[in-house]
Design an enzyme around this catalytic site. Sequence first.
Site, PDB file in Angstrom:
ATOM      1  N   ASP A 114       2.093  -9.993  96.945  1.00 18.50           N
ATOM      2  CA  ASP A 114       0.964 -10.212  96.050  1.00 18.50           C
ATOM      3  C   ASP A 114       0.283  -8.843  95.888  1.00 18.50           C
ATOM      4  O   ASP A 114       0.466  -7.963  96.729  1.00 18.50           O
ATOM      5  CB  ASP A 114       0.016 -11.248  96.681  1.00 18.50           C
ATOM      6  CG  ASP A 114      -1.206 -11.505  95.825  1.00 18.50           C
ATOM      7  OD1 ASP A 114      -1.045 -11.541  94.594  1.00 18.50           O
ATOM      8  OD2 ASP A 114      -2.298 -11.652  96.379  1.00 18.50           O
ATOM      9  N   ASP A 128      -2.107 -12.974 100.573  1.00 19.71           N
ATOM     10  CA  ASP A 128      -3.364 -13.154 101.300  1.00 19.71           C
ATOM     11  C   ASP A 128      -3.729 -14.628 101.459  1.00 19.71           C
ATOM     12  O   ASP A 128      -4.826 -14.961 101.872  1.00 19.71           O
ATOM     13  CB  ASP A 128      -4.496 -12.385 100.618  1.00 19.71           C
ATOM     14  CG  ASP A 128      -4.690 -12.825  99.165  1.00 19.71           C
ATOM     15  OD1 ASP A 128      -3.989 -13.753  98.736  1.00 19.71           O
ATOM     16  OD2 ASP A 128      -5.538 -12.237  98.472  1.00 19.71           O
ATOM     17  N   ASP A 179      -1.072 -17.929  97.014  1.00 16.47           N
ATOM     18  CA  ASP A 179       0.315 -17.681  97.410  1.00 16.47           C
ATOM     19  C   ASP A 179       0.902 -18.766  98.312  1.00 16.47           C
ATOM     20  O   ASP A 179       2.019 -18.616  98.799  1.00 16.47           O
ATOM     21  CB  ASP A 179       0.406 -16.334  98.152  1.00 16.47           C
ATOM     22  CG  ASP A 179      -0.259 -15.223  97.376  1.00 16.47           C
ATOM     23  OD1 ASP A 179       0.052 -15.081  96.192  1.00 16.47           O
ATOM     24  OD2 ASP A 179      -1.102 -14.516  97.947  1.00 16.47           O
TER      25      ASP A 179
END
Length: 1229
Positions: free
Chosen positions: A520, A881, A885
């Site tokens: 990410d 994080d 996700d």
Amino acid sequence: MQSLIQLASCGGSAGWSRRLLLRKAREKWNHFFMGDHFEKGQHALLNEGEENEMELFGYRTQGCRKTLCLAGSIFSFGILPLVFYWRPAWHVWANCVPCSLQEADVVLLRTTDEFHTYSWKKVMWIYLSSLNSTFGVTPDHPLITDEEDIINRVIRKPDLKVRCIKVQKIRYVWNNLEGQFQKIGSLEDWLSSAKIHLKFGSGLTREEQEIRRLICGPNTIDVEITPIWKLLIKEVLNPFYIFQLFSVCLWFSEDYKEYAFAIIIMSIMSIALTVYDLREQSVKLHHLVESHNSITVSVCGRRAGVQELESRFLVPGDLLILTGNKVQMPCDAILIDGSCVVDEGMLTGESIPVTKTPLPKMESSMPWKTQSEADYKRHVLFCGTEVIQAKGACSGTVRAVVLQTGFNTAKGDLVRSILYPKPMNFKLYRDAIRFLLCLVGTATIGMIYTLCVYVLSGEPPEEVVKKALDVITIAVPPALPAALTTGIIYAQKRLKKRGIFCISPQRINVCGQLNLVCFDKTGTLTRDGLDLWGAVPCDRSGFQEVHSFVSGRSLPWGPLCAAMASCHSLILLDGTIQGDPLDLKMFEATTWEMAVSGDDFHIKGVPAHAMVVKPCKTASQVPVEGIAILHLFPFSSALQRMTVIVQEMGGDRLAFMKGAPERVASFCQPETVPTSFVSELQIYTTQGFRVIALAYKKLEMDHHTTAFTRDKVESDLIFLGLLILENRLKEETKPVLEELISARIRTVMITGDNLQTAITVARKSGMVSESQQVILIEANEITGSSSASISWKLIEEKSIAYSNQDNYINIKEEVSDHGREGSYHFALSGKSFQVLSQHFSSLLPKILINGTIFARMSPGQKSSLVEEFQKLDYFVGMCGDGANDCGALKMAHVGISLSEQEASVASPFTSKTPNIECVPHLIKEGRAALVTSFCMFKYMALYSMIQYVGVLLLYWETNSLSNYQFLFQDLAITTLIGVTMNLNGAYPKLVPFRPAGRLISPPLLLSVILNILLSLAMHIVGFILVQRQPWYSMEMHSACTVQNESISKLTISPTAPEKIGSNGAFTSFENTTIWFLGTINCIIVALIFSKGKPFRQPIYKNYIFVLVLVIQLGVCLFILFADIPELYRRLDLLCTPLLWRVYIIIMLSSNFIVSLVVEEAIIENRALWTTFKRCFGYQSKSQYRIWQRALADDPSWPPLNQTSYSDMPECGRGVSYSNPVFESNEEQL
């Protein structure tokens, strides 16, 4: 605490596409194993298309079969029930006959994934007659006859009862109309928003509540603390412990007590630790969810009015009244009136307040989840989340309809994923089973040989049986699983020291195979905090001079300043402003203040207790007293924007929009968007800034805010300008990415941010080097008469081209020859990825081979992308994080969360250090653990084969090793080596190749086979040579120069006290020779197989292991050369001439040298194996390797400055590719 909720690992589940590919295989399976006797109605799918999809087979218990099975259980002394416990399907097939699901009293379940896991459940009945005492329930009662509701369709009339099964904590009831089992405990998906408001807006009657309560079950997430005796029985019934029990019984019968006791002690310790760990997890999980079951809520009944109720009595359809702040949600509920601010940290990993809006009452028959373009979740209050603030609308109350209860809720689903994790399917573990089966096959050959030798020698039958069974415990070492587990435990401890916590230890080995890592961007590659760098206002003439916030100057009053002060979702909680960091930075830059209006607040159209923003006292030239925020259309990743309706005190009513520049511009009047919009945006995005656009419009004062629909508000806006936010790279990002790339591990960026910003960050971080080119892929949906299209453009830094996509990128006309050779990366948006998946499936794998930058990706698209990479046989890691996700973290082979929140629940690994340094550490430890596993497999195989060969040679003379000789080898040598061999840490440097991923790879197999042959040759040579020595005599009991009476006395073995043959029980020169050769060879093999570089620390750094080997070798040499009669007598050894002892050392030394040379010059010689592969034309069968070779030979790839359409023959769906997750045919070198 490192919460137990983080136990929801696991890995990623396979998607629906893979299930479709497995369907044919399942049909063949059914035909082969179950015949064609399953007619219509006897087989069905449960949770079709979902993650936990299962097949159902109907069975009816048959009395005579049950009786036969009971008799079999008695006569087999409990072996048959044990087999049924291991094989649930056999239990059903033996006790029942197939029948339709409607008639079944037992259902057999089988998962539809690659594991085909079986289980069975009894069909239970729920009787509504129990409600007669409460109110009269009859078949013609209005509540029962209304069959529009699923609750009423499942009630069998006229006897008023319901058939149900409970699978993984979820209740499924039999739908009599549709003839299938359906999940119960949630509102039907087909309900429209109008129907929800109409049917449930006034609450349920008491009768409806009672019926639903009985059928749906209690609203509890019940995780009972598993009794210790249950855990104990479950652990003891493991096939491995059953085999150990068999081994121990056999050893006791042979009076081999010492090692039997040692194994018993080790097994008890292992079982005790496992049971303790499971019990602790059970207790923690119980305490974690028990508070959920004891919440008091306010429920509005249709006739009873508002009443206080325990949350466990809630049913789907109940009307909740939310009052006060900081309320824990005991269920999933749809907000139908008022608004709420919710902390969803438990689910997302980010404790950022999220605003929930009521479900609008739309006159549409469409299901409520699909009626608006925005995410339906913005109307849902999820179980386990905390309602920070509840604000009533005109009615003054906040009302929500219960959507799901119990384990059907978001929190329930989370707890179920902990209780029922997805099993691992890593080839190493399947190879381990095959390896054990090979050992069993070898043991069978040894048993046949033993039977022949001992029967022909005329030995008693009981002795023959014991010796034959002994061979099994020798060939299949009982200590193997324990030895393998220690390596994983050590790796887990090393990771913990680095602040990396693992809740799925088996995944550590999988880390060693990673060859692609997805990252990410925001919060992972770049810093969490955003700094407001500047604002670029605009007017009719275009963009104005940049206003810099670095100088501390406040923005002059105007619509842009008003937008920054009011267009956000911030809340005031206990005097503190809380919310999204971006919103917070933007609001702080205005230096305005926030307050909540009191009861005495009277402004037309502004409700009491509205959020009001006011300029600070020091601010000058602000003509308004403040701005009241009337209504909020919250931000969502799918919409990429948010909008607010505000009221200037003593001024106009306005609407402000904030969001992605491309999206905001599309809602504005074209003449208000500056002509230099694209180039201006380009200036900042190419520097890696995050850019947000703002717009506004005036609204009519005579309409109430609820009368404005989002579509009406978000139209004909006036463009205000851009906000420039700085999002810097973390210091650790670039070195880590360089380390991964140098180790030939692919790095991919998956972000929800702007594409140009993502490209810039990719270049700055080193993910895309300066010499490499980026090719932009744009794909468009079908529009009117034109089919879906895809175009390819090369990005360049100077010239500018416009695109109508979510991307504003500089385009260059040509690509250099260097680029054609593969030095290029594809960049595309989530929208393009979606179009590719739907209309260009044959192009997708080609693009993924070089796809590096994926921007504007929604959480669902992130998961899909990870799965597509897995289909190409990549071992995929995902580092995020934990916010958007979760799906991707769960789907990946290895998910690494950088979130310290409790909700990095989907990830098997969590790093306390919030940067990507943990990724190379994890890969290094994974590689070390994988190599350690192979070392242990090889060592245990050699150890068992060394003993096996030695014992079979001695069996030829109807002799064997004595108990103390076995004990010395098993306990003093192998057990100590097994515990210390795994202590090697990971090598500090990542090398550009991976360790083998399979036990059956040629180098590993060759290593084991050659070492077995060397040991066999040495034992045979020693066995034959000792018999040809001049001092060898069958009657001699010592060949030492000085005769010692105590040695020459016969030592009667405790194993066979009645056996006194010519060899004097065990004592013989063959026995002595074989024992010394085997024992010292075990030490040599441990030294040879203990690999160091390139994946583990050198062997000399494993000080404990080296010390153990030195002591063991010293003790063995001492026994060999020390003429101590008592020691020899205890170990059943004979004294031999010094020269023969030297011969033994020479044989062992020769074996060591040859083994070392073979291992270093052949087995570990990568160049040699590469040459072999080149000579024999071997090529990797991994899908991504096949595509790489195909694209390298294609001069027309990549196509540039072209546009292809989905109706063109080469762009269709002609190519399909799929490989099960967790498998790889990657070259094993």
